[in-house]
Design a protein around this motif. Structure first.
Motif, short mmCIF file in Angstrom:
data_model
loop_
_atom_site.label_atom_id
_atom_site.label_comp_id
_atom_site.label_asym_id
_atom_site.label_seq_id
_atom_site.Cartn_x
_atom_site.Cartn_y
_atom_site.Cartn_z
N PHE A 250 0.83 -1.20 0.00
CA PHE A 250 0.00 0.00 0.00
C PHE A 250 0.86 1.25 0.00
N LEU A 254 0.60 4.53 -2.38
CA LEU A 254 0.38 5.87 -1.84
C LEU A 254 1.35 6.87 -2.46
N VAL A 274 -6.23 4.68 -3.19
CA VAL A 274 -6.00 5.40 -1.93
C VAL A 274 -7.24 6.19 -1.53
N SER A 278 -9.37 5.41 1.75
CA SER A 278 -9.45 6.51 2.73
C SER A 278 -10.88 6.68 3.22
N TYR A 286 -9.55 11.79 1.05
CA TYR A 286 -8.23 11.30 0.65
C TYR A 286 -7.26 11.51 1.79
N TYR A 290 1.19 9.02 5.23
CA TYR A 290 1.52 7.61 5.44
C TYR A 290 1.53 7.21 6.91
N TRP A 293 -1.45 5.46 8.09
CA TRP A 293 -1.73 4.16 7.49
C TRP A 293 -0.84 3.03 8.01
#
Length: 322
Positions: A250, A254, A274, A278, A286, A290, A293
């Motif tokens: 991921f 991103l 993304v 989100s 959005y 990072y 996440w």
């Protein structure tokens, strides 16, 4: 902020060479990479990667194209036209042999080049990759068969492991070999650029980022008749996330996400992934940070599975057919 190679590589995936070098500039540890990249694009002598006259001429021609497109940032249609004009005599053709429009003329020209090289025991795959020309040229192919688990079925496919490369496309050239296509799909056959997978065919990178990604393309083309590059890439990226054990997959999406160029279907599909995740994970339009996440692996996997199934609803698929 410390140097993050994912940011640099993400900009290259978007085709933004100068922005990638600008990102590197503040970091002393990246000075050597900047110098090597600048040398590649400002040295008047192109790389010589094969002694065969035709292969050497092809390589020089595409290196000129990469310089014009990514370093000089000249208009892409003009660069495409000059590339075609340079390739036509190498293919033993004349302009009179070709269709009037560049896409079809390039298809005929590269098809002839592939025939010439096949007679030399060398394989050539041309065409556009994410909006730009840049061939894959290799010598050795090893075949095997795979049964690939996807969320809704087991997908059978043939896998060709490719090695002994002479050229590996525009992204490999821009990144000095650090990144590039790991493979592609054609019909029920998957073609793997084997050296991209350091752990070999047993690695998660191969099993997930290559096999599941490309097998998803087979499924969508065979069962759905799908042709949209963005929708194909969107579903394949979700398939990767569903089966990934960590967040690195991921993370790469991103940093490569780009909303500005639907022609670059990988980068544009990453932006859509993304955004959709989100909304599912954070309830936000959005989330580009990072740090928010990196500890949400399971949430990403669940959201990816939900988005994957939703993508087969007609209204969702229609919104991704660009």
């Amino acid at each position: 902020m410390p140097y993050d190679s994912s940011v640099y590589k993400g900009l290259l995936v978007q085709g933004r060479l100068h922005q990638a070098l600008d990102y590197l500039a503040p970091f002393p540890e990246a000075a050597g990479l900047i110098q090597r990249t600048r040398r590649r694009f400002t040295n008047p002598r192109p790389l010589c990667r094969d002694a065969d006259p035709l292969l050497a001429a092809l390589d020089r021609t595409f290196q000129t194209y990469y310089n014009e497109v990514f370093w000089q940032e000249l208009p892409l249609p003009d660069c495409d036209a000059r590339l075609l004009a340079a390739l036509v005599p190498l293919a033993g053709l004349s302009p009179a042999d070709l269709p009037d429009d560049i896409p079809r003329a390039m298809e005929v020209t590269e098809g002839r080049l592939a025939e010439l090289l096949e007679a030399r025991g060398v394989h050539y795959l041309g065409g556009r990759t994410q909006g730009y020309f840049g061939p894959y040229i290799w010598q050795t192919t090893t075949e095997q068969v795979a049964q690939v688990e996807l969320p809704d079925r087991i997908q059978p496919c043939k896998v060709c492991l490719l090695s002994d490369f002479i050229a590996k496309g525009w992204l490999d050239y821009l990144s000095l070999g650090q990144i590039g296509a790991g493979g592609w799909q054609d019909g029920d056959t998957l073609y793997c650029v084997l050296h991209r997978y350091r752990g070999g065919v047993e690695s998660e990178a191969f099993q997930v980022s290559f096999l599941k990604h490309e097998a998803q393309h087979i499924y969508d083309r065979e069962c759905c008749g799908e042709t949209s590059g963005v929708l194909l890439e969107y579903r394949a990226k979700l398939a990767e996330l569903i089966y990934s054990s960590g967040i690195a997959c991921f993370r790469g999406m991103l940093f490569s996400a780009d909303s500005t160029s639907p022609a670059n279907s990988h980068a544009y599909a990453a932006w859509r992934v993304v955004g959709d995740l989100s909304r599912r994970v954070f309830g936000e339009e959005y989330t580009g940070d990072y740090a928010r996440w990196k500890h949400r692996v399971q949430a990403v996997r669940r959201a990816a599975l939900d988005a994957y199934h939703a993508s087969y609803r007609p209204e969702v698929a229609a919104s991704l057919r660009l």
